[in-house]
Design a protein around this motif. Sequence first.
Motif, mmCIF file in Angstrom:
data_model
loop_
_atom_site.group_PDB
_atom_site.id
_atom_site.type_symbol
_atom_site.label_atom_id
_atom_site.label_comp_id
_atom_site.label_asym_id
_atom_site.label_seq_id
_atom_site.Cartn_x
_atom_site.Cartn_y
_atom_site.Cartn_z
ATOM 1 N N GLY A 108 91.063 98.572 18.348
ATOM 2 C CA GLY A 108 91.377 99.858 17.470
ATOM 3 C C GLY A 108 91.736 101.084 18.443
ATOM 4 O O GLY A 108 92.699 101.635 18.080
ATOM 5 N N LEU A 109 91.125 101.377 19.151
ATOM 6 C CA LEU A 109 91.054 102.467 20.044
ATOM 7 C C LEU A 109 92.248 102.606 20.993
ATOM 8 O O LEU A 109 93.045 103.408 20.758
ATOM 9 C CB LEU A 109 89.850 102.611 21.181
ATOM 10 N N GLU A 110 92.722 101.127 21.508
ATOM 11 C CA GLU A 110 93.787 101.390 22.273
ATOM 12 C C GLU A 110 95.276 101.590 21.241
ATOM 13 O O GLU A 110 96.179 101.927 21.599
ATOM 14 C CB GLU A 110 94.136 99.913 23.010
ATOM 15 N N ASN A 111 94.906 100.946 19.914
ATOM 16 C CA ASN A 111 96.145 100.759 19.135
ATOM 17 C C ASN A 111 96.307 102.371 18.722
ATOM 18 O O ASN A 111 97.473 103.036 18.535
ATOM 19 C CB ASN A 111 95.788 100.271 17.633
ATOM 20 N N LEU A 112 95.317 103.159 18.354
ATOM 21 C CA LEU A 112 95.285 104.697 18.089
ATOM 22 C C LEU A 112 95.937 105.382 19.221
ATOM 23 O O LEU A 112 96.777 106.362 19.148
ATOM 24 C CB LEU A 112 93.734 105.298 17.934
ATOM 25 N N LEU A 113 95.311 105.210 20.441
ATOM 26 C CA LEU A 113 96.169 105.776 21.585
ATOM 27 C C LEU A 113 97.562 105.485 21.956
ATOM 28 O O LEU A 113 98.243 106.457 22.177
ATOM 29 C CB LEU A 113 95.422 105.481 22.849
ATOM 30 N N ALA A 114 97.765 104.395 21.490
ATOM 31 C CA ALA A 114 99.490 103.918 21.602
ATOM 32 C C ALA A 114 100.263 104.474 20.449
ATOM 33 O O ALA A 114 101.087 105.231 20.725
ATOM 34 C CB ALA A 114 99.334 102.188 21.453
ATOM 35 N N ILE A 115 99.610 104.795 19.110
ATOM 36 C CA ILE A 115 100.205 105.596 18.453
ATOM 37 C C ILE A 115 100.459 107.116 18.712
ATOM 38 O O ILE A 115 101.627 107.644 18.719
ATOM 39 C CB ILE A 115 99.496 105.567 16.944
#
Lengths: 77, 499
Positions: B245-252
Amino acid sequence: MISPELKQVILKQLNLDDFDIKDETTAPEVPGWDSLNHINIILAIEEHFKVKFKSYELLRLKNVGDLQKLLDSKLGK
Amino acid sequence: MQPNFDFNKIIEQLKYIPEDPLIFSTSLFLILFFFFLVIYNLLAKNTSLRLIFLIIFSFYFYYKSSGYYAAIIIISATINYLFGKWIASANKFSIKRFYLFLSLIINLGILSYFKYTNFIIQIINDICKSEIPSLDIFLPIGISFYTFKSLNYIFDIYLDTLKPTNSFRDFCVYVFFFPNILAGPIDRASDFLPQIEREPYVSKEDLGKAIFLIILGLFKKVVIADYISINFVDRVFDFPLRYTGLENLLAIYGYVLQIYCDFSGYSDMAIGVALLFGFKLMENFNYPFKATSVANFWRRWHISLSKWLLDYLFRPLQMKYRNLRVYGNIIGIFITFIICGIWHGAGWNYIYWGIMHGFMMSFSILIQKPKTKFLTLTRLNNTKLLTVIQTIITFHLIALSFMIFRSSELQTVFDMLSQIFTFFHGEVLIQFIERMPIIFGLIVVGYIFHFLPSKLENKIIDFVTNIPFIGKVLLLVIAIWIAAQFKTADIQPFIYFQF
């Protein structure tokens, strides 16, 4: 020259006690006169002076002076 | 030893290459633009030759991106020039209106054919369960931009706020103008036409601002947008379930920064390039993520498009439905944002994006009164705390809307949100920074620069303005060198080109 009556209708609609409105004043210069509130001001003027503007006429307006001229033409002044 | 000089190779490079448009960050553009500037300045005193040269160079620039389809722009310019004249000379309002509708049908018809035919076929196939094959239609780059630019000219003449130009040459300069033909800003004819015949003049301040904007644009596009998209953002958006989720958030967060740097970087370069030969284009971005509401965001993001939509779509709708009062505004907002979404691309994601913005704007209108009461009661009005809270909420709403914008399948959005809320794993942050220090650094630096006071930008412009000419050239060379280091093997096309 803006008539005191028109100025009063605009100020009342914007809940302003006073603001220096001149011919060359444009809507964004007046506090609260944004693109959404514009609809209320036009309706208030139409109701107060019992006139009906055409959309085309309203879209051409560049400043309050133009609005006064349009209103005068509707009132036969 | 024979020099390795292949004349045919140079000719091939100068021809239309589909996958290699002549964008500002390519070395070919830099070389051609250098020669353009030299010749343009040599012709400065001869208005006719100077402008014809500008038209030819602009047309060539567009040919490099669209091949033979560049001819469409000549047809478009001719049609709109004639319609401008006909509308202005019509003595009856009904005839004016007839010409306006005819020009709208032709302009939007051409745009729709190239951009939306296959999308419409897809919708028909989905509804009727038919299998109509897609057509092989080439989408000429920038068609949405120059169509809207021409329509601005037509609308203003129709509204009697602009006199048509009597010079087809000047109108061609307006429509073909190479700095803004591919991705805006969608300049106003009323601002641009008066500049055409003026003898080119570049003040010391203009030169400083131009150099600053070109360097800033290069940095935003090549160093930030391209680099983080290829090396991080695209990978997560392609397979969100493979990442925490952290990587997804950073990708957003990365994508929001990427789309901003990509598009505003291009606009910065366009404005800077035009300034170098004496043309002033309109501002297109004004720190959009500092917005404290969605409405405020639209006064800061792609300003030339939002002003166009406001003047020629929202206002007419608002006036037409004004008797419905607040609901007149809401109808106008919804239709405007759906069209705004469709303008961005032929896909459901763009329509959903438009609907989401329409919904957010309408909701804020409906809750305006209770919100003001609440803020007055809690004495939060005009406080710094409120500004910070509003900025954070607005940013995340915008980020959510850009997730939809980026994802051709809504499932991607659901997957990313699900990873963020059910599989976050914040402890991965340290590993992420260790593994991708440049990516993480660029995202952080990008946002820090965005949120710095805007006064700082003026100070940097003053600094660039006041250094000697040789220093300015040196700065530009250093910026190009840094950009070249970051440039990946394949340049990603500008996100906004496809619109």
